[in-house]
Design a protein around this motif. Structure first.
Motif, short mmCIF file in Angstrom:
data_model
loop_
_atom_site.label_atom_id
_atom_site.label_comp_id
_atom_site.label_asym_id
_atom_site.label_seq_id
_atom_site.Cartn_x
_atom_site.Cartn_y
_atom_site.Cartn_z
N GLY A 131 0.78 -1.23 0.00
CA GLY A 131 0.00 0.00 0.00
C GLY A 131 0.82 1.28 0.00
O GLY A 131 0.26 2.36 0.19
N CYS A 132 2.11 1.17 -0.21
CA CYS A 132 2.96 2.36 -0.22
C CYS A 132 2.77 3.13 -1.52
O CYS A 132 2.59 2.56 -2.58
N HIS A 133 2.85 4.44 -1.40
CA HIS A 133 2.73 5.31 -2.57
C HIS A 133 4.07 5.94 -2.95
O HIS A 133 4.19 6.57 -3.98
N THR A 134 5.07 5.78 -2.09
CA THR A 134 6.38 6.38 -2.33
C THR A 134 7.47 5.40 -1.91
O THR A 134 7.34 4.70 -0.91
N LEU A 135 8.54 5.39 -2.68
CA LEU A 135 9.74 4.64 -2.36
C LEU A 135 10.85 5.67 -2.19
O LEU A 135 11.09 6.49 -3.09
N GLU A 136 11.50 5.67 -1.03
CA GLU A 136 12.54 6.67 -0.78
C GLU A 136 13.80 5.99 -0.27
O GLU A 136 13.79 4.84 0.15
N LEU A 137 14.89 6.75 -0.33
CA LEU A 137 16.18 6.25 0.16
C LEU A 137 17.07 7.42 0.47
O LEU A 137 16.79 8.55 0.09
N THR A 138 18.15 7.15 1.18
CA THR A 138 19.21 8.13 1.37
C THR A 138 20.48 7.52 0.80
O THR A 138 20.63 6.30 0.73
N SER A 139 21.36 8.39 0.37
CA SER A 139 22.61 7.93 -0.23
C SER A 139 23.69 8.95 0.11
O SER A 139 23.46 10.16 0.03
N GLY A 140 24.85 8.45 0.48
CA GLY A 140 25.96 9.34 0.83
C GLY A 140 26.33 10.27 -0.32
O GLY A 140 26.26 9.87 -1.49
N LYS A 141 26.71 11.48 0.01
CA LYS A 141 27.05 12.48 -1.02
C LYS A 141 28.17 12.00 -1.93
O LYS A 141 28.23 12.37 -3.09
N GLN A 142 29.04 11.14 -1.44
CA GLN A 142 30.18 10.68 -2.22
C GLN A 142 29.80 9.59 -3.23
O GLN A 142 30.58 9.26 -4.11
N ARG A 143 28.62 9.04 -3.17
CA ARG A 143 28.22 7.92 -4.03
C ARG A 143 27.62 8.41 -5.35
O ARG A 143 26.47 8.12 -5.67
N LEU A 144 28.40 9.11 -6.12
CA LEU A 144 27.91 9.72 -7.35
C LEU A 144 27.39 8.68 -8.35
O LEU A 144 26.38 8.89 -9.02
N ARG A 145 28.07 7.55 -8.45
CA ARG A 145 27.62 6.50 -9.37
C ARG A 145 26.26 5.96 -8.94
O ARG A 145 25.39 5.71 -9.77
N ALA A 146 26.07 5.79 -7.64
CA ALA A 146 24.77 5.32 -7.14
C ALA A 146 23.69 6.36 -7.42
O ALA A 146 22.57 6.01 -7.81
N HIS A 147 24.01 7.63 -7.27
CA HIS A 147 23.02 8.68 -7.54
C HIS A 147 22.56 8.61 -8.99
O HIS A 147 21.37 8.73 -9.28
N ALA A 148 23.50 8.44 -9.91
CA ALA A 148 23.15 8.34 -11.33
C ALA A 148 22.26 7.11 -11.56
O ALA A 148 21.29 7.17 -12.34
N PHE A 149 22.56 6.01 -10.90
CA PHE A 149 21.74 4.79 -11.02
C PHE A 149 20.32 5.07 -10.55
O PHE A 149 19.35 4.77 -11.25
N TYR A 150 20.18 5.67 -9.37
CA TYR A 150 18.85 5.96 -8.83
C TYR A 150 18.08 6.94 -9.71
O TYR A 150 16.89 6.75 -9.98
N GLU A 151 18.74 7.98 -10.16
CA GLU A 151 18.08 8.96 -11.02
C GLU A 151 17.63 8.31 -12.33
O GLU A 151 16.56 8.63 -12.85
N GLY A 152 18.42 7.38 -12.85
CA GLY A 152 18.04 6.66 -14.05
C GLY A 152 16.80 5.80 -13.87
O GLY A 152 16.14 5.43 -14.85
N LEU A 153 16.48 5.49 -12.63
CA LEU A 153 15.29 4.70 -12.32
C LEU A 153 14.14 5.57 -11.81
O LEU A 153 13.16 5.05 -11.27
#
Length: 138
Positions: free
Chosen positions: A103-125
């Motif tokens: 029943g969730c309407h949002t999926l959220e996460l936190t990611s360390g500022k240094q994890r630029l590759r992970a940020h690009a992965f998440y943004e791509g999704l």
């Protein structure tokens, strides 16, 4: 073929290694205790191929700030040797399916500022940056 499933006791040594790669070292006994303490509003899945764990995702469902429940990804790690191979996407899609079913309407996460590759992965999704996470030790 990659199989997604809940972890079993024998997975703890490999899970520990994955968490080490993420920068969160943990002892096997502490990890066993954490897995034993999971609540019904928690989900942990591992990605396995040929008896080797390729990744782990852990989510928590909560509802206090929002009208409906929100799922928070607490951990997502893919083995360094398996990154960019679709494992993270599989784990994330499975977590999102669980969240929708809960029943969730949002999926959220936190990611360390240094994890630029992970940020690009998440943004791509489809994730977007919407805040700043602050913390302090107790």
């Amino acid at each position: 073929m990659i199989a997604l499933r809940p972890p079993v006791s024998g997975d703890v040594p490999q899970m520990r290694g994955l968490l080490d790669q993420l920068g969160y070292p943990v002892t096997e006994s502490d990890l066993r205790a954490r897995l034993a303490a999971l609540a019904p509003e928690d989900l942990v899945l591992v990605a396995e191929q040929e008896a080797r764990l390729l990744g782990v995702i852990a989510l928590h469902r909560a509802s206090i700030l929002h009208i409906g429940p929100v799922a928070r990804i607490m951990t997502l790690v893919v083995d360094e040797a398996a990154r960019s191979g679709g494992v993270g996407r599989l784990l994330l899609e499975a977590g999102a399916a669980w969240a929708r079913q809960a029943g969730c309407h949002t999926l959220e996460l936190t990611s360390g500022k240094q994890r630029l590759r992970a940020h690009a992965f998440y943004e791509g999704l489809g994730f977007t940056a919407s805040g700043l996470r602050l913390h302090r030790a107790l």
